[in-house]
Motif scaffolding. Structure first.
Motif, short mmCIF file in Angstrom:
data_model
loop_
_atom_site.label_atom_id
_atom_site.label_comp_id
_atom_site.label_asym_id
_atom_site.label_seq_id
_atom_site.Cartn_x
_atom_site.Cartn_y
_atom_site.Cartn_z
N HIS A 427 -24.18 64.31 46.16
CA HIS A 427 -23.06 64.04 45.26
C HIS A 427 -23.22 64.80 43.95
CE1 HIS A 427 -22.97 60.46 47.98
NE2 HIS A 427 -21.69 60.77 47.96
N ALA A 457 -16.36 56.25 45.65
CA ALA A 457 -17.10 55.73 44.50
C ALA A 457 -18.28 56.63 44.09
CB ALA A 457 -17.58 54.31 44.77
N PRO A 458 -19.22 56.96 44.99
CA PRO A 458 -20.34 57.81 44.55
C PRO A 458 -19.89 59.19 44.08
CG PRO A 458 -20.80 56.77 46.68
CD PRO A 458 -19.35 56.57 46.40
N GLU A 461 -18.34 58.84 40.57
CA GLU A 461 -19.40 58.62 39.57
C GLU A 461 -20.11 59.92 39.24
OE1 GLU A 461 -21.73 55.63 41.45
OE2 GLU A 461 -20.22 54.05 41.16
N ALA A 462 -20.41 60.74 40.29
CA ALA A 462 -21.09 62.01 40.05
C ALA A 462 -20.20 62.96 39.26
CB ALA A 462 -21.49 62.64 41.38
N ALA A 464 -17.77 62.01 37.17
CA ALA A 464 -17.64 61.46 35.82
C ALA A 464 -18.86 61.81 34.97
CB ALA A 464 -17.46 59.95 35.89
N ASP A 465 -20.02 61.89 35.58
CA ASP A 465 -21.24 62.25 34.83
C ASP A 465 -21.10 63.63 34.19
OD1 ASP A 465 -22.48 59.87 35.41
OD2 ASP A 465 -23.61 60.65 37.12
N GLU A 469 -12.70 63.97 35.44
CA GLU A 469 -11.96 62.78 35.83
C GLU A 469 -10.50 62.96 35.45
OE1 GLU A 469 -13.93 59.58 33.85
OE2 GLU A 469 -14.25 60.74 32.04
#
Length: 570
Positions: A427, A457-458, A461-462, A464-465, A469
């Motif tokens: 991810h 989801a994963p 999140e990756a 967004a890091d 987004e």
């Protein structure tokens, strides 16, 4: 290669013509006539132990195998007087008596060999397969008192010894311990295709070949049918090498002689051609001997045609049709056009250099699936769609899906798949890929990255890091929701309005996909649940859904700079 240049050793560019003429599809190899005559005389006196009346090989054996016997045991360079054929790979369909004939060849080789206290091996992927040749050889010895005086049979040890030289012929099962401390004079490997699914097979093969560099040398004979799955691992390696040698693409002086009973690639993909039983005799050299034509037809009608999956297996075994693109009646229709759209120049860098807009598709499930990413670019001048893919796999996939583990390792070596060594690696690297494309300025401001909204989801999140987004990311309806991009891709592939990188991973993935229609709904599913992965293809459809909206890049391409770059590339 100039027409006046000699062909590379063992090249046989007219192999298909030879098959049509009823000849063995292999290069002409010089032999020591006296040694060849001795080998033939011995072999022809052997009797078949499992046929009524126990006919001799002279009566029962096809000419094709006599050709193989002579070149394998008696090849000789006319000038140096040294052996030419150190390895031979014979691929022939089922029921062509290959195991029986090879048993006779093994006995002939043991009789011809004068090296004292040597070892010869019969190896199979399983104990049953490795013992099959041995039992045939023992049966031949027991039918002839003279042979019983030449060879000592030790059934409990699965070993045959020639009294005069004390050289032995032993049965072994393929594995890392088969050659401990031994340098075999001859190794016969039956059903090589089965080893494609064996982890570590390449290391064992290297060990087997180690005897070939000793002063006395060591020969290796591979005999096999085609695999009932797409070739992988050591089988793919050896088959590709054999085809390259046959086609003159493997250097000047190969040591392996290929004898491949198969249809040309284009005809293997032509279902009308290979379903025509009139064409079957071309790849069945023992038809009329060990194969009854009417029974073969009946078997196909009653067993081979009952389902698309059964037909794939049947034709792979009885006609040496390679499992892959265009073989299954349920295979996605776009698959038959996929290979023709391959273009090796399509890389990610190339897409970012020549396209005016790019979309990204992502698909992946749990730890047992692949995480797939696809980048589709629209060429700034031709508007051709250019496709590049990447996938990631967790190590547990190799453990849970051992039958495709070698496939995945092949794709890793080719650079199209990453087998992750830490949680979250896939991810994180996928997010970095999206970031790289974003920085090119070629993604649309909105709806540039498409994901299966049920499994994100994963991935979110990756992303967004890295600050990725918002409206750039959109969920793509799966199942019947993909019917639009599926149909669009089929039409574009047929019209060659798509180019892709020609990655073996995607060939495999596309071949794993089947289209299921319920009314007007079309979905793409796996031909075989569990092992047949299609995630990178679904990622491609996700990207195609967004590209089909005719997007515009957030930062349009500088066309003057593009044209200068295109000239430099040209």
């Amino acid at each position: 290669m100039l027409a006046t240049e000699p062909l590379p050793r063992f090249a046989c560019p007219d192999w298909w013509d030879r098959i049509h003429a009823g000849h063995t599809p292999m290069a002409d190899v010089p032999v020591n006539e006296a040694r060849a005559a001795k080998a033939l005389a011995f072999f022809k006196r052997l009797q078949l132990p499992d046929v009524p009346g126990n006919p001799t090989m002279e009566e029962a054996c096809g000419e094709w195998f006599l050709d193989i016997l002579m070149v394998f045991l008696a090849s000789e360079d006319p000038e140096t007087k040294e052996r030419l054929v150190w390895e031979l790979l014979c691929m022939v369909p089922k029921k062509n008596s290959k195991s029986t004939y090879v048993a006779g060849l093994a006995l002939t080789a043991l009789y011809m060999e004068e090296t004292p206290n040597g070892q010869m091996l019969l190896i199979g992927p399983s104990q049953n397969i490795s013992e099959r040749c041995f039992e045939q050889a023992v049966g031949m010895i027991r039918l002839n008192e003279k042979l019983a005086a030449i060879f000592k049979v030790q059934e409990s040890e699965k070993e045959i010894t020639r009294y005069k030289t004390k050289t032995t012929l032993s049965v072994k099962t393929f594995g890392s311990k088969i050659l401990t401390g031994e340098i075999p004079l001859l190794t016969i490997i039956d059903e090589l295709h089965e080893l494609g699914r064996v982890n570590g097979a390449a290391r064992v093969m290297q060990q087997i070949r180690g005897g070939g560099i000793t002063p006395q040398g060591g020969q290796v004979l591979f005999i096999t049918t085609q695999s009932d799955q797409a070739p992988t691992g050591v089988w793919k390696t050896e088959l590709d090498k054999a085809r390259d040698i046959r086609d003159g693409k493997a250097g000047r002086s190969p040591i392996m002689l290929p004898v491949l009973y198969e249809f040309p690639t284009a005809l293997q993909k032509d279902q009308k051609f290979w379903r025509n039983a009139k064409n079957w005799p071309l790849v069945l050299p023992n038809l009329g001997r060990s194969i009854n034509n009417q029974r073969l037809l009946d078997d196909y009608e009653n067993n081979g045609k009952i389902t698309p999956e059964a037909e794939q297996i049947w034709v792979s075994q009885h006609l040496n049709i390679q499992i892959g693109l265009g073989l299954s009646g349920e295979t996605w229709i776009g698959a038959q056009y996929w290979e023709a759209c391959a273009d090796e120049q399509v890389t990610l860098d190339y897409i970012l250099r020549v396209c005016d807009v790019v979309t990204i598709g992502i698909d992946g499930g749990g730890l047992d699936d692949l995480l797939g990413a696809a980048v589709i670019g629209r060429h700034a001048q031709t508007r051709q769609w250019l496709i590049w893919t990447r996938a990631w796999a967790a190590p547990i996939v190799l453990q849970r899906r051992k039958d495709i583990a070698e496939n995945l390792r092949d794709f890793e070596r080719e650079g199209d798949l990453v087998i992750c060594d830490r949680p979250g690696q896939g991810h994180a690297e996928l997010a970095e890929l999206v970031q790289q494309v974003m920085q090119s300025g070629l993604l649309p401001e909105e709806a540039g990255v498409g994901l299966d909204h049920g499994q994100v989801a994963p991935v979110l999140e990756a992303l967004a890091d890295l600050g990725i987004e918002g409206p750039l990311l959109v969920g793509i309806r799966q199942g019947g929701g993909l019917r639009g991009p599926i149909w669009n891709m089929e039409l574009k592939l047929q019209a060659k309005q798509v180019s892709h990188a020609g990655a073996a991973m995607m060939d495999w993935v596309v071949g794993n996909a089947k289209a299921t229609r319920v009314g007007s709904m079309v979905t793409i599913e796996k031909v075989q649940q569990g092992t047949a992965k299609i995630d990178p293809l679904i990622a491609t459809f996700n990207a195609a859904e967004l590209m089909g909206r005719n997007p515009v890049a957030f930062k349009p391409v500088d066309y003057d700079a593009y044209l200068k770059a295109a000239v430099l590339v040209a």
